[in-house]
Motif scaffolding. Structure first.
Motif, mmCIF file in Angstrom:
data_model
loop_
_atom_site.group_PDB
_atom_site.id
_atom_site.type_symbol
_atom_site.label_atom_id
_atom_site.label_comp_id
_atom_site.label_asym_id
_atom_site.label_seq_id
_atom_site.Cartn_x
_atom_site.Cartn_y
_atom_site.Cartn_z
ATOM 1 N N PRO A 162 0.813 -1.219 0.000
ATOM 2 C CA PRO A 162 0.000 0.000 0.000
ATOM 3 C C PRO A 162 0.847 1.270 0.000
ATOM 4 N N ASP A 163 0.227 2.344 -0.440
ATOM 5 C CA ASP A 163 0.827 3.682 -0.451
ATOM 6 C C ASP A 163 1.377 4.012 0.936
ATOM 7 N N PRO A 164 2.681 4.344 1.031
ATOM 8 C CA PRO A 164 3.259 4.667 2.342
ATOM 9 C C PRO A 164 2.989 6.096 2.798
ATOM 10 N N GLY A 165 2.223 6.867 2.007
ATOM 11 C CA GLY A 165 1.900 8.237 2.396
ATOM 12 C C GLY A 165 2.431 9.275 1.435
ATOM 13 N N THR A 166 2.514 8.936 0.160
ATOM 14 C CA THR A 166 3.047 9.870 -0.825
ATOM 15 C C THR A 166 1.982 10.824 -1.334
ATOM 16 N N ARG A 167 2.430 11.964 -1.864
ATOM 17 C CA ARG A 167 1.548 12.895 -2.562
ATOM 18 C C ARG A 167 1.529 12.627 -4.062
ATOM 19 N N LEU A 168 2.391 11.719 -4.515
ATOM 20 C CA LEU A 168 2.400 11.328 -5.922
ATOM 21 C C LEU A 168 1.230 10.376 -6.198
ATOM 22 N N PRO A 169 0.761 10.305 -7.439
ATOM 23 C CA PRO A 169 -0.175 9.234 -7.785
ATOM 24 C C PRO A 169 0.480 7.887 -7.485
ATOM 25 N N TYR A 170 -0.258 6.971 -6.869
ATOM 26 C CA TYR A 170 0.322 5.698 -6.426
ATOM 27 C C TYR A 170 -0.559 4.549 -6.891
ATOM 28 N N ASP A 171 0.040 3.584 -7.589
ATOM 29 C CA ASP A 171 -0.680 2.426 -8.100
ATOM 30 C C ASP A 171 -0.257 1.185 -7.334
ATOM 31 N N GLN A 172 -1.130 0.688 -6.463
ATOM 32 C CA GLN A 172 -0.855 -0.573 -5.785
ATOM 33 C C GLN A 172 -1.369 -1.711 -6.653
ATOM 34 N N ASP A 173 -0.494 -2.668 -6.953
ATOM 35 C CA ASP A 173 -0.877 -3.724 -7.882
ATOM 36 C C ASP A 173 -0.010 -4.955 -7.610
ATOM 37 N N GLU A 174 -0.624 -6.132 -7.654
ATOM 38 C CA GLU A 174 0.126 -7.368 -7.465
ATOM 39 C C GLU A 174 1.105 -7.622 -8.604
ATOM 40 N N GLU A 175 0.944 -6.917 -9.726
ATOM 41 C CA GLU A 175 1.889 -7.099 -10.833
ATOM 42 C C GLU A 175 3.293 -6.612 -10.484
ATOM 43 N N PHE A 176 3.436 -5.876 -9.391
ATOM 44 C CA PHE A 176 4.764 -5.449 -8.954
ATOM 45 C C PHE A 176 5.524 -6.577 -8.239
ATOM 46 N N ALA A 177 4.892 -7.708 -8.017
ATOM 47 C CA ALA A 177 5.575 -8.834 -7.383
ATOM 48 C C ALA A 177 6.685 -9.354 -8.300
ATOM 49 N N ILE A 178 7.785 -9.796 -7.701
ATOM 50 C CA ILE A 178 8.918 -10.310 -8.479
ATOM 51 C C ILE A 178 9.594 -11.407 -7.687
ATOM 52 N N SER A 179 10.226 -12.339 -8.390
ATOM 53 C CA SER A 179 10.947 -13.430 -7.743
ATOM 54 C C SER A 179 12.258 -13.636 -8.492
ATOM 55 N N GLY A 180 12.985 -14.662 -8.099
ATOM 56 C CA GLY A 180 14.256 -14.944 -8.754
ATOM 57 C C GLY A 180 15.427 -14.385 -7.968
#
Length: 269
Positions: A162-180
């Motif tokens: 989730p958004d940590p408190g930014t004033r920027l537009p923030y997109d929370q999305d599971e597509e940011f998950a990464i592995s490897g």
């Protein structure tokens, strides 16, 4: 579906590029790394008939000597006139990321703010950062394992968490998950928990996940500021988790923030 809004103008500097989205800063197959004036007063109306004569200076000194020239505009610390000229006039917040040489993948970041009289002062950092495995380039191409040099706007954020408190537009999305694993064998999981998109070869005002590449796919894309995973990146800039959260909360779209990044010999020009 994620909602993402707000957009500062695009700023591209030189021919720059970054790695492909999501894989741009993460690879499971590491290649072999390389070494890393003040106007003259008009006077009272009653003195119109008296012609103005400039005050006499010391003998032999020209009226337009350096001693009478206006002082140059303040510059960001560690930034030369050519680089400063690339910073938009409306920008009053800048993240400066510098490495010692063009081949370094370790760097340092400091956030600066410009006051009403034009002076730049540090407001956060300095923070240790990492950049691409092979260092920096002013002519980035996808897969070259170098981070673009230049001045770029930063106005869109996002992440798996989730958004940590930014004033920027923030997109929370599971597509940011990464592995490897990364170049040093370190796990990449969590690297994109929070990211800030760098406006290199992307359309501003969209989620960092957006895949449109105005300069073409060969020039890369998906260049972000993201969570440090303990090794060099493919093209991005990585900060330790809490430093990145502090940065995201500090960035203010009303100040038209930019990132100024590259090796010291380039930025001091």
């Amino acid at each position: 579906m994620s909602v993402h809004k707000g957009a500062p103008a695009l700023l591209s500097v030189g021919a720059l590029c970054a790695a492909l989205l999501l894989s741009g800063c993460a690879s499971t197959t590491p290649p072999t790394p390389t070494t890393s004036a003040a106007a003259t007063p008009a006077g009272d109306a009653g003195s119109e008939a008296v012609p103005h004569r400039p005050a006499a200076g010391p003998p032999g000194r020209a009226a337009n000597s350096l001693s009478s020239a206006p002082a140059p505009a303040p510059r960001l610390p560690g930034v030369g006139p050519a680089t400063q000229a690339l910073v938009p006039d409306d920008t009053t917040q800048a993240l400066v990321v510098t490495g010692a040489t063009a081949d370094d993948n370790l760097s340092t970041a400091t956030l600066y703010a410009r006051d009403p009289v034009g002076r730049w002062t540090p407001t956060a950092g300095p923070w240790p950062t990492r950049n691409a495995l092979r260092g920096w380039t002013s002519d980035h191409h996808a897969g070259d394992l170098r981070t673009p040099i230049g001045v770029f706007r930063i106005g869109d954020a996002g992440g798996r968490l989730p958004d940590p408190g930014t004033r920027l537009p923030y997109d929370q999305d599971e597509e940011f998950a990464i592995s490897g694993t990364g170049f040093a064998g370190e796990p990449l999981e969590g690297s994109f928990d929070h990211v800030v998109a760098i406006d290199y070869n992307r359309v501003p005002g969209r989620t960092p996940l957006d895949k449109e590449r105005p300069l073409g796919s060969e020039k890369g894309g998906g260049v972000w500021i993201h969570v440090d995973h303990g090794g060099p990146t493919q093209a991005c800039v990585a900060l330790e988790r809490e430093a990145l959260r502090e940065l995201i909360r500090a960035l203010d779209p009303a100040r038209d923030p930019v990132v100024v990044m590259g090796p010291t010999p380039e930025l001091t020009r």
